[in-house]
Design an enzyme around this catalytic site. Structure first.
Site, short mmCIF file in Angstrom:
data_model
loop_
_atom_site.label_atom_id
_atom_site.label_comp_id
_atom_site.label_asym_id
_atom_site.label_seq_id
_atom_site.Cartn_x
_atom_site.Cartn_y
_atom_site.Cartn_z
N ALA A 69 19.39 31.18 63.82
CA ALA A 69 20.55 30.73 64.59
C ALA A 69 20.15 30.48 66.03
O ALA A 69 19.21 31.07 66.56
CB ALA A 69 21.66 31.78 64.53
N ASP A 70 20.91 29.59 66.66
CA ASP A 70 20.76 29.37 68.10
C ASP A 70 22.13 29.08 68.67
O ASP A 70 22.98 28.47 68.01
CB ASP A 70 19.80 28.21 68.40
CG ASP A 70 19.41 28.17 69.87
OD1 ASP A 70 19.11 29.24 70.44
OD2 ASP A 70 19.43 27.08 70.46
N THR A 71 22.35 29.53 69.88
CA THR A 71 23.61 29.33 70.58
C THR A 71 23.29 28.92 72.01
O THR A 71 22.48 29.57 72.67
CB THR A 71 24.45 30.62 70.58
OG1 THR A 71 24.74 30.97 69.22
CG2 THR A 71 25.75 30.43 71.34
N VAL A 106 24.56 27.00 65.94
CA VAL A 106 24.12 26.42 64.67
C VAL A 106 23.37 27.50 63.90
O VAL A 106 22.57 28.24 64.49
CB VAL A 106 23.24 25.18 64.86
CG1 VAL A 106 22.77 24.63 63.52
CG2 VAL A 106 23.99 24.09 65.64
#
Length: 190
Positions: A69-71, A106
């Site tokens: 995940a990345d934010t 995502v």
């Protein structure tokens, strides 16, 4: 077996909150936006790279699934990463002050035979922040290691005037979308 390609305590906490069993993996992925790359494409690529790096680190585990995940915080098409120092954190907070920004999260789930992703975009409006408020918040140390220099789940909550979207997505892992992704994994393909 599910693996989480992240050492983020927030992501671990959110997965545990919804009762997901996992093993955390420490991955090192470059987080540099390419020239001409949209913020959404950048966040998706980094999340996918994390998941793929995690899968590669497991070697021959054929039944492994890796969640990456990345934010990121985005304002005026600029991606605000993690602040480098106190001045950088204060500058980010000044830019966000009194404005609405997007928080893009995502999540990618990858295995040896399957890759699937979900995206969550939230809109966060900051209150207008004066210099003493910014200085006091930066002095807490909380902005460091956080995209956009704030933590909505911590003291940074008092900076947020309005949230439209996913609270957990702003924290770093959109729980609803992630749960659906994991549910789809458990559902046999037709």
């Amino acid at each position: 077996m599910l693996h989480l390609a992240s050492q983020s305590p927030r992501r671990r906490q959110l997965l545990e909150q919804i009762g997901v069993d996992f093993v955390a993996l420490d991955v090192d992925v470059a987080e540099q936006r390419a020239s001409g790359e949209s913020p959404q494409a950048y966040v998706s690529r980094v999340a996918r790279d994390k998941a793929r790096a995690g899968l590669a680190s497991l070697g021959s585990m054929q039944d492994a699934f890796v969640l990456g995940a990345d934010t990121e915080v985005v304002l005026d098409d600029e991606v605000f990463g993690k602040p480098q120092n106190a001045d950088d954190a204060a500058a980010m907070l000044r830019r966000l002050s009194g404005r609405t920004h997007a928080v893009i999260s995502v999540v990618w789930l990858v295995s040896a035979v399957r890759e699937q992703s979900v995206e969550c975009v939230s809109q966060v409006r900051f209150a207008t922040l004066d210099e003493p408020t910014i200085a006091a918040y930066v002095a807490t140390g909380e902005p460091f290691g956080k995209a956009g220099a704030y933590a909505i789940q911590g003291r940074g909550a008092v900076l947020v005037e309005h949230l439209q979207g996913s609270y957990s997505g702003v924290m770093g892992l959109p729980v609803f979308e992630t749960a659906r992704l994991l549910h789809d994994l458990a559902t046999p393909s037709k």
